[in-house]
Design a protein around this motif. Structure first.
Motif, PDB file in Angstrom:
ATOM      1  N   HIS A   1     -32.560 -38.982 -38.076  1.00 11.71           N
ATOM      2  CA  HIS A   1     -33.755 -38.505 -38.744  1.00 11.71           C
ATOM      3  C   HIS A   1     -34.198 -37.107 -38.584  1.00 11.71           C
ATOM      4  N   ILE A   2     -33.835 -35.905 -37.848  1.00 13.33           N
ATOM      5  CA  ILE A   2     -34.140 -34.990 -37.478  1.00 13.33           C
ATOM      6  C   ILE A   2     -32.462 -34.778 -38.396  1.00 13.33           C
ATOM      7  N   ILE A   3     -31.521 -34.834 -37.882  1.00 15.91           N
ATOM      8  CA  ILE A   3     -30.226 -33.743 -38.437  1.00 15.91           C
ATOM      9  C   ILE A   3     -30.696 -34.401 -40.588  1.00 15.91           C
ATOM     10  N   GLU A   4     -30.824 -35.512 -40.967  1.00 19.26           N
ATOM     11  CA  GLU A   4     -31.261 -35.598 -42.310  1.00 19.26           C
ATOM     12  C   GLU A   4     -32.325 -34.837 -42.757  1.00 19.26           C
ATOM     13  N   ALA A   5     -32.867 -34.788 -41.643  1.00 22.70           N
ATOM     14  CA  ALA A   5     -34.333 -33.514 -42.536  1.00 22.70           C
ATOM     15  C   ALA A   5     -33.784 -32.529 -42.986  1.00 22.70           C
ATOM     16  N   HIS A   6     -32.572 -32.099 -41.837  1.00 25.78           N
ATOM     17  CA  HIS A   6     -32.358 -30.629 -42.284  1.00 25.78           C
ATOM     18  C   HIS A   6     -30.866 -30.438 -43.038  1.00 25.78           C
ATOM     19  N   LYS A   7     -30.624 -31.609 -43.632  1.00 30.79           N
ATOM     20  CA  LYS A   7     -29.744 -32.036 -45.242  1.00 30.79           C
ATOM     21  C   LYS A   7     -28.369 -32.328 -44.521  1.00 30.79           C
TER      22      LYS A   7
END
Length: 198
Positions: free
Chosen positions: A167-173
């Motif tokens: 989720h954190i990595i995807e929040a950074h796109k």
């Protein structure tokens, strides 16, 4: 109640269970914030190698307990500047390095490498542990998913760590992936935006 040895054993078990419950509650709160979009990223420029070395220092004692060496790969000595939320990425690195210690091979090693991918930097965390069977690879980022349920119960954790990382990595796109071979080890890789100054 009067037996001091029994009291000590009971309190030790109670403390471990309390610690596990605390971890689960914290991780559930983190997942909730991430999924609701409540996590506000503070994007800044920082050196990913320096942050990795800080995480190595934080986890040095856990690594020593299993006699696992924490190393930077050849070519990772130079600094790589990225643009991301530093504390969120600290959480990502801590989780991935900690997992490599927890599930890696005793007397083994964890190695972190950085690779220039034009507009991104690829960060890879590799161990030479037991690896993940092919049938589990597509599920390792699922909530509460356990590759080895009996081993996970012994080693603790909430079962939410890799889901939070994703989720954190995807929040950074950005993207995260894993490749693994049984008995050879696992490599988790994620990308971060490269600083324009580099």
């Amino acid at each position: 109640l009067e037996d001091e040895q029994v009291n000590r054993t009971f309190l030790t078990k109670a403390a471990k269970n309390l610690e596990r419950l605390h971890t689960i509650v914290e991780d559930l709160e983190a997942i909730s914030r991430l999924e609701s979009g409540a996590l506000m990223l503070e994007i800044q420029t920082f050196d990913i190698r320096e942050l990795t070395e800080e995480v190595f220092e934080d986890l040095e004692f856990k690594a020593e307990q299993r006699n696992i060496r924490l190393e930077l790969k050849d070519g990772a000595a130079q600094g790589f500047k990225v643009q991301a939320d530093r504390e969120s990425i600290r959480q990502v690195l801590t989780n991935l390095v900690h997992n490599s210690i927890k599930y890696g091979k005793e007397n083994g090693r964890t190695r972190v490498g950085f690779y220039d991918m034009d507009s991104n930097i690829l960060i890879e965390i590799a161990d030479n542990g037991l690896g993940i069977p092919k049938k589990h690879i597509n599920h390792v980022f699922d909530r509460f998913y356990r590759v080895d349920k009996s081993r996970s119960r012994v080693r603790g954790g909430s079962g939410l760590g890799l889901s939070i990382v994703k989720h954190i990595i995807e929040a950074h796109k950005q993207t995260i992936n894993v490749r693994s071979a049984p008995q050879l080890g696992s490599t988790f890789g994620f990308t971060l935006k490269k600083s324009k100054g580099d």
